[in-house]
Enzyme design. Structure first.
Site, mmCIF file in Angstrom:
data_model
loop_
_atom_site.group_PDB
_atom_site.id
_atom_site.type_symbol
_atom_site.label_atom_id
_atom_site.label_comp_id
_atom_site.label_asym_id
_atom_site.label_seq_id
_atom_site.Cartn_x
_atom_site.Cartn_y
_atom_site.Cartn_z
ATOM 1 N N ASP A 11 0.862 -1.186 0.000
ATOM 2 C CA ASP A 11 0.000 0.000 0.000
ATOM 3 C C ASP A 11 0.893 1.229 0.000
ATOM 4 O OD1 ASP A 11 -1.965 1.863 0.273
ATOM 5 O OD2 ASP A 11 -2.681 1.168 2.236
ATOM 6 N N ASP A 115 -3.234 2.426 -5.866
ATOM 7 C CA ASP A 115 -2.023 2.429 -5.024
ATOM 8 C C ASP A 115 -1.940 1.261 -4.066
ATOM 9 O OD1 ASP A 115 -4.068 3.304 -3.243
ATOM 10 O OD2 ASP A 115 -2.503 4.166 -1.982
ATOM 11 N N GLU A 116 -2.728 0.225 -4.264
ATOM 12 C CA GLU A 116 -2.542 -0.944 -3.396
ATOM 13 C C GLU A 116 -2.872 -2.226 -4.127
ATOM 14 O OE1 GLU A 116 -5.827 -1.805 -0.396
ATOM 15 O OE2 GLU A 116 -5.801 0.383 -0.447
HETATM 16 MG MG LIG Z 1 -2.351 3.966 0.095
#
Ligand SMILES: [Mg+2]
Length: 420
Positions: A11, A115-116
Site C-alpha cells: 500500500d 495504489d494498493e
Molecule cells: Mg495507500
C-alpha cells in the site's frame, strides 16, 4: 506447493500527495493535501467549497487532517495547509509503473486501487527470496526508482497481510509469521479488520466485543444473532483464517459445463458417469486456460424443475481430472434422487497457476498426466482418449458467460472413446 501461502499487501503511503511531490519537490516537508469533489476554479485553491481531502501528507496528519475530511474543516485544523487539486491521470500513469514493478515478482497481482495490491509470492521464493525479502526489495525499488514510499504487510492470507500493511505507515514493513495470525490480530481494534464496517462494529460493541480477539472467541449463536450468516466468515478472518485467493484481473470467477437430458435420469450409475464426463471437460478447460479451481460445484435440476447447487472447497486449488471428479461425485451423492433432468459441474474460485504450484509434489503427478493426455486429445480429437469412461461428444454446451475471457475452446472432434 502445499501448505502455507505467502501473500504481500503493498500500500503506497499518501499516494496522491506522493505523486504531486514528485513534480513539486519544494513542497516536501510541508502539510499538503490533494482535495477534490467540489467545484474548483484556477487560482482559487483556497476556496474550500464542498471539496473533500483525498490524501494528506504525514506532515498534515498531526493536526487531525486525514482523507475523507471536508476540506473546509481541514483548513480550520491546519491553516497553513497546501491544497492541490486531484490530477487522476497523473496518478494513473505513475500507478502503471508501480504495478510493473509488482509484476516482476509474481504474475499473481490483484489490484485493490491505484495504489494498493495483493501479491501472492508463494511460487516466487526460489527465484526472489522469502516473503519479507521480496517485500523489502519492492519497498526499496519503489523508493529508489519511482521516489514513492510504501508500506507492506507479509502474511499467509489477504486479510492479515492487509491489516499488517496498515499498522506502521508510512514506510512500514510488518511480517506475520505463519501460525501467529490469531495472536497478531487479537489485540487490535475491530475497525482494523477489512470488511468490518461501522454498522457491524456498532452491533458487536453492544455485545462488549471491542477487539479482534473478542470477535475470534464469539460463539456461533451470538454471532448469527448479531451478524447473520456472514458472521462466521468475519470471525474466521478475525482468527486469521482467510482462504480467499489472490485473483489477477481478467481471470474468470468460474467456469462450468452442464447437460440437459432428453429423458430424466433415474439410475445413479448413469448420473455418476455423466458427472465424470462433465468434470473431465471442466478440468480440461481449466488446464487449457492455465487455471486451478479452489472449489467444485454441482448443479442438479430435478423432474419438478427444482434446482440445487452445492459447492465443495478443495483441500488446495487443483485442475487434475481425478481431484475434480472426486469432489463432484461427493456432491452428487449428497443431492441424488431419481429423476434428474439436468446436471452441471462447475470449477469455482479460479486462480491462475503460478510458478511452483504445479507439478511439485506427488499429488501433481495426476495433473502432469492430464496435461500429456490433453496434448494427445488436441492432436487426435476430444473423443480419442479418455480414462475408460466414454466421451461427452463433440457438442459444446459451456456456460458461455464464464468462458468469454478464456478465448475459444480447444479444438476437438468426436470419435469413439478408447480406454487407457
Ligand atoms: Mg495507500
Amino acid at each position: 506447493m502445499t501448505g502455507t501461502r505467502t501473500i504481500l499487501h503493498v500500500d503506497l503511503d499518501a499516494f496522491f500527495v506522493s505523486c504531486e511531490l514528485l513534480r513539486r519537490p519544494e513542497l516536501r516537508g510541508r502539510p499538503v493535501v490533494v482535495a477534490g469533489g467540489g467545484e474548483s476554479h484556477p487560482g482559487e485553491a483556497r476556496s474550500a467549497g464542498r471539496s473533500v481531502v483525498s490524501a494528506a501528507s504525514y506532515e498534515a496528519r498531526p493536526s487531525g487532517v486525514r482523507s475523507a475530511l471536508p476540506l473546509a474543516r481541514a483548513l480550520r485544523l491546519c491553516p497553513q495547509l497546501v491544497v492541490l487539486p486531484v490530477d487522476i491521470d497523473h496518478y494513473a500513469r505513475i500507478s502503471k509503473q508501480v504495478f510493473a514493478i509488482f509484476q516482476q515478482y509474481t504474475p499473481l497481482v490483484e489490484p485493490g486501487s491505484l495504489d494498493e495490491a495483493y501479491l501472492d509470492v508463494s511460487g516466487s521464493q526460489l527465484v526472489a527470496g522469502d516473503g519479507p525479502t521480496i517485500a523489502a526489495a519492492i519497498q526499496t525499488r519503489l523508493a529508489d526508482e519511482l521516489g514513492l514510499p510504501a508500506s507492506v504487510g507479509v502474511a499467509s492470507c489477504k486479510t492479515v497481510a492487509k491489516v499488517a500493511s496498515d499498522l506502521r505507515k508510512p514506510r512500514g514493513l510488518v511480517v506475520v509469521p505463519p501460525g501467529q495470525e490469531g495472536d497478531f490480530l487479537s489485540e487490535l481494534a475491530l475497525e482494523r479488520l477489512p470488511g468490518a464496517g461501522p454498522k457491524t462494529v456498532a452491533r458487536l460493541r453492544l455485545l462488549g466485543v471491542t477487539t479482534l480477539g473478542d470477535l475470534a472467541l464469539l460463539d456461533d449463536a451470538r454471532l448469527r444473532a448479531v451478524l447473520g450468516p456472514q458472521g462466521e466468515q468475519l470471525r474466521d478472518r478475525a482468527r486469521g483464517h482467510d482462504p480467499a485467493p489472490v485473483v489477477p484481473p481478467g481471470v474468470p470467477r468460474s467456469l462450468s459445463r452442464e447437460r440437459t437430458f432428453a429423458r430424466d435420469l433415474t439410475d445413479l450409475t448413469e448420473a455418476q458417469r455423466m458427472v465424470r464426463l462433465l468434470s473431465f471437460a471442466v478440468a480440461r478447460r481449466l488446464r487449457a486456460g492455465g487455471l486451478l479451481a479452489g472449489a467444485v460445484s454441482l448443479k442438479a435440476r430435478f423432474a419438478d424443475f427444482q434446482t440445487t447447487t452445492r459447492q465443495l472447497t478443495l483441500p488446495r486449488p487443483a485442475s487434475a481430472d481425478l481431484e475434480l471428479v472426486a469432489a463432484a461425485q461427493e456432491l452428487l451423492r449428497r443431492v441424488w434422487q431419481p429423476g434428474v433432468r439436468l446436471l452441471g459441474v462447475g470449477a469455482e474460485q479460479l486462480v491462475p497457476h503460478g510458478q511452483g504450484q504445479l507439478f511439485e509434489g506427488p499429488a501433481e503427478k495426476g495433473a502432469r498426466l492430464d496435461v500429456a493426455l490433453d496434448r494427445l486429445r488436441d492432436r487426435f480429437g476430444t473423443g480419442a482418449i479418455a480414462r475408460g469412461i466414454g466421451s461427452l461428444g463433440a457438442e459444446e454446451d459451456w456456460n458461455r458467460d464464464h468462458l468469454r475471457q478464456l478465448g475459444p475452446p480447444p479444438a476437438g472432434g468426436g470419435g469413439a472413446p478408447s480406454a487407457l
